[in-house]
Motif scaffolding. Structure first.
Motif, PDB file in Angstrom:
ATOM      1  N   ILE A 184       0.835  -1.205   0.000  1.00  0.00           N
ATOM      2  CA  ILE A 184       0.000   0.000   0.000  1.00  0.00           C
ATOM      3  C   ILE A 184       0.864   1.248   0.000  1.00  0.00           C
ATOM      4  CG2 ILE A 184      -1.670   1.330   1.350  1.00  0.00           C
ATOM      5  CD1 ILE A 184      -2.805  -1.325   2.348  1.00  0.00           C
ATOM      6  N   HIS A 185       1.907   1.258   0.828  1.00  0.00           N
ATOM      7  CA  HIS A 185       2.782   2.427   0.952  1.00  0.00           C
ATOM      8  C   HIS A 185       4.065   2.305   0.127  1.00  0.00           C
ATOM      9  CE1 HIS A 185       0.422   4.290   4.191  1.00  0.00           C
ATOM     10  NE2 HIS A 185       0.272   3.082   4.684  1.00  0.00           N
ATOM     11  N   CYS A 186       4.132   1.250  -0.683  1.00  0.00           N
ATOM     12  CA  CYS A 186       5.308   1.031  -1.545  1.00  0.00           C
ATOM     13  C   CYS A 186       6.602   1.023  -0.725  1.00  0.00           C
ATOM     14  CB  CYS A 186       5.383   2.108  -2.632  1.00  0.00           C
ATOM     15  SG  CYS A 186       3.940   2.153  -3.716  1.00  0.00           S
ATOM     16  N   ILE A 187       6.597   0.239   0.356  1.00  0.00           N
ATOM     17  CA  ILE A 187       7.779   0.169   1.221  1.00  0.00           C
ATOM     18  C   ILE A 187       8.182  -1.293   1.434  1.00  0.00           C
ATOM     19  CG2 ILE A 187       7.477   2.357   2.438  1.00  0.00           C
ATOM     20  CD1 ILE A 187       5.937   0.878   4.596  1.00  0.00           C
ATOM     21  N   VAL A 188       8.145  -2.057   0.362  1.00  0.00           N
ATOM     22  CA  VAL A 188       8.533  -3.467   0.445  1.00  0.00           C
ATOM     23  C   VAL A 188       9.988  -3.560   0.883  1.00  0.00           C
ATOM     24  CG1 VAL A 188       8.807  -5.621  -0.827  1.00  0.00           C
ATOM     25  CG2 VAL A 188       6.880  -4.100  -1.333  1.00  0.00           C
ATOM     26  N   GLY A 189      10.241  -4.367   1.911  1.00  0.00           N
ATOM     27  CA  GLY A 189      11.585  -4.516   2.435  1.00  0.00           C
ATOM     28  C   GLY A 189      11.989  -3.442   3.416  1.00  0.00           C
ATOM     29  N   ALA A 190      11.027  -2.623   3.841  1.00  0.00           N
ATOM     30  CA  ALA A 190      11.341  -1.550   4.795  1.00  0.00           C
ATOM     31  C   ALA A 190      11.611  -2.132   6.172  1.00  0.00           C
ATOM     32  CB  ALA A 190      10.174  -0.553   4.861  1.00  0.00           C
ATOM     33  N   SER A 191      12.091  -1.293   7.073  1.00  0.00           N
ATOM     34  CA  SER A 191      12.446  -1.747   8.416  1.00  0.00           C
ATOM     35  C   SER A 191      11.200  -2.142   9.205  1.00  0.00           C
ATOM     36  CB  SER A 191      13.193  -0.641   9.164  1.00  0.00           C
ATOM     37  OG  SER A 191      12.317   0.430   9.451  1.00  0.00           O
ATOM     38  N   GLY A 192      11.420  -2.952  10.225  1.00  0.00           N
ATOM     39  CA  GLY A 192      10.320  -3.400  11.066  1.00  0.00           C
ATOM     40  C   GLY A 192       9.653  -2.259  11.815  1.00  0.00           C
ATOM     41  N   SER A 193      10.416  -1.224  12.148  1.00  0.00           N
ATOM     42  CA  SER A 193       9.843  -0.076  12.861  1.00  0.00           C
ATOM     43  C   SER A 193       8.808   0.644  12.004  1.00  0.00           C
ATOM     44  CB  SER A 193      10.953   0.912  13.253  1.00  0.00           C
ATOM     45  OG  SER A 193      11.863   0.326  14.143  1.00  0.00           O
TER      46      SER A 193
END
Length: 228
Positions: free
Chosen positions: A44-53
């Motif tokens: 949805i936010h285009c943050i695939v692979g982003a940090s867990g936080s």
């Protein structure tokens, strides 16, 4: 909710069980929908692979906001079906305050985590957004503290009217601050998010106003207005 409002005006209370089932199913689907959105946050936010936080912050906000609306809908349905249950002032305030405090704490952590993460990136574009998230988190923290004070006051069965008035004032102020936090997000967001932020801010103010009025003026309305 619209059908419930019309039927309550017409005093058709026999359909209370139907309204309760409709509101309960709608609230259940709404809460389940939050879980689906939480699972789809990276896309949805285009943050695939982003940090867990980052993912955890968005997840806490979605679940907390959706859960709060859902549980309020269930309580509304219960009141339409079995109005005698929530006619008890102490029980009513405990339920509303407990669920509000629970939701406020979850949403507070969500916005606080997001604000801290974006601020740690130390970029000009993300720092202003981080400050907006931090303001919204502060608003929810004040809501949590105000509701917690109100809950403790009710549990102590305090008979001092001034205490209820003070708690009502704290709730109203904290809800307005929380709404301002959403308005800051509204000024920097996209059109779809702007509608959501504005709608949720109005909802917070309305709920805070209802709880505050019930806390400080509920006994007056029950004694002098509703019995007329």
């Amino acid at each position: 909710s619209l059908i419930a409002l019309i039927l309550s005006i017409l005093k058709k209370q026999k359909l209370g069980i139907v309204l309760f089932i409709l509101l309960f199913l709608g609230a259940l689907l709404y809460i389940i929908g939050s879980w689906i959105l939480v699972a789809e946050i990276p896309y949805i936010h285009c943050i695939v692979g982003a940090s867990g936080s980052l993912l955890g912050g968005y997840g806490a906000i979605l679940f907390g906001e959706f859960f709060y609306i859902g549980i309020l809908s269930i309580l509304l349905g219960l009141d339409l079906w079995k109005d005698k249950i929530l006619n008890d002032f102490k029980l009513r305030m405990i339920l509303y305050c407990a669920f509000t405090a629970f939701s406020a704490l979850i949403i507070f952590f969500g916005y606080a985590i997001l604000g801290n993460y974006l601020y740690s990136l130390n970029e000009i574009t993300t720092r202003s957004i981080a400050q907006n998230y931090a303001f919204c988190a502060a608003g929810w923290f004040f809501v949590f503290i105000a509701i917690l004070i109100c809950l403790i006051t009710v549990l102590m069965t305090c008979r001092l009217v001034i205490m209820y008035i003070i708690c009502s004032g704290l709730i109203l102020i904290s809800c307005v601050l929380c709404a301002i936090g959403y308005w800051t997000l509204n000024s920097a967001g996209e059109h779809a998010y702007n509608a959501y932020y504005f709608g949720f801010s109005v909802t917070i103010i309305c709920i805070g106003l209802i709880i505050a009025m019930d806390l400080s003026l509920g006994s007056y309305f029950k004694k002098y207005v509703l019995k007329r």
